[in-house]
Design a protein around this motif. Structure first.
Motif: not given
Length: 191
Positions: A145-150, A155-163, A165-171
């Motif tokens: 539900l919350v892939p906090s590590t990913i 975020a640490a590698t400079g992603s414009a939108n780190p979050g 990944i949430i919906v694809p990770a849930i699916i």
């Protein structure tokens, strides 16, 4: 075994680099990667601390307990022997709940406890029971539900939108968990 593989790859990589006259580039790459790795780890540690704090708030607020209450009836259907034992089922529920919320560090002790409890119930000592195999599959392919590590790594590698990944990770994790449970249930009939 994996240590030998890594050693062989690194050794031959350096050896080929030296033979082809690229020793200076190898040295620069090694020093540059150390600096980049340290910066990445410092950023990742800060983000992981943040997510652990968020998850601790979820735990203290009772969110994890509510989630475990929702999971318990489902897991009673999925697990045959472990569902009959409150200690085993409780450890399974807490492990899966912690994994779903991205609390891998908190999930590990519950996972160990769940395996110990299922081993206590196991009639064939030294051989994994069907419930143990199923738990291992669910632990590896748990719904996130919350892939906090990913999110933290992105975020640490400079992603414009780190979050993002949430919906694809849930699916993806829901499909993986469902496929794992179905596969285990089918294979239990034959093994």
């Amino acid at each position: 075994m994996i240590n030998y593989i890594w050693f062989i790859m690194i050794f031959f990589g350096i050896l080929v680099g030296l033979i082809t006259g690229n020793g200076e580039e190898i040295s620069k790459a090694m020093i540059g990667s150390v600096d980049t790795t340290v910066q990445f780890m410092i950023g990742l540690v800060g983000l992981m601390c943040f997510w652990c704090g968020v998850m601790k708030v979820a735990e203290k607020s009772g969110l994890t307990q509510k989630l475990s209450k929702l999971l318990k009836p489902i897991l009673k259907v999925v697990f045959k022997e472990a569902a009959k034992d409150e200690k085993a089922l409780g450890a399974i529920v807490m492990n899966i709940t912690a994994n779903m919320l991205g609390l891998g560090n908190a999930a590990t002790p519950f996972g160990i406890k769940a395996m110990q409890e299922m081993d206590r119930l196991n009639k064939e000592k030294g051989k994994a029971s069907n419930d143990m195999a199923l738990f291992l599959v669910l632990n590896a392919a748990c719904i996130q539900l919350v892939p906090s590590t990913i999110i933290s790594i992105r975020a640490a590698t400079g992603s414009a939108n780190p979050g993002a990944i949430i919906v694809p990770a849930i699916i993806a994790s829901t499909i993986a968990a469902t496929a794992g449970v179905v596969s285990c249930k089918i294979l239990q009939k034959y093994f």
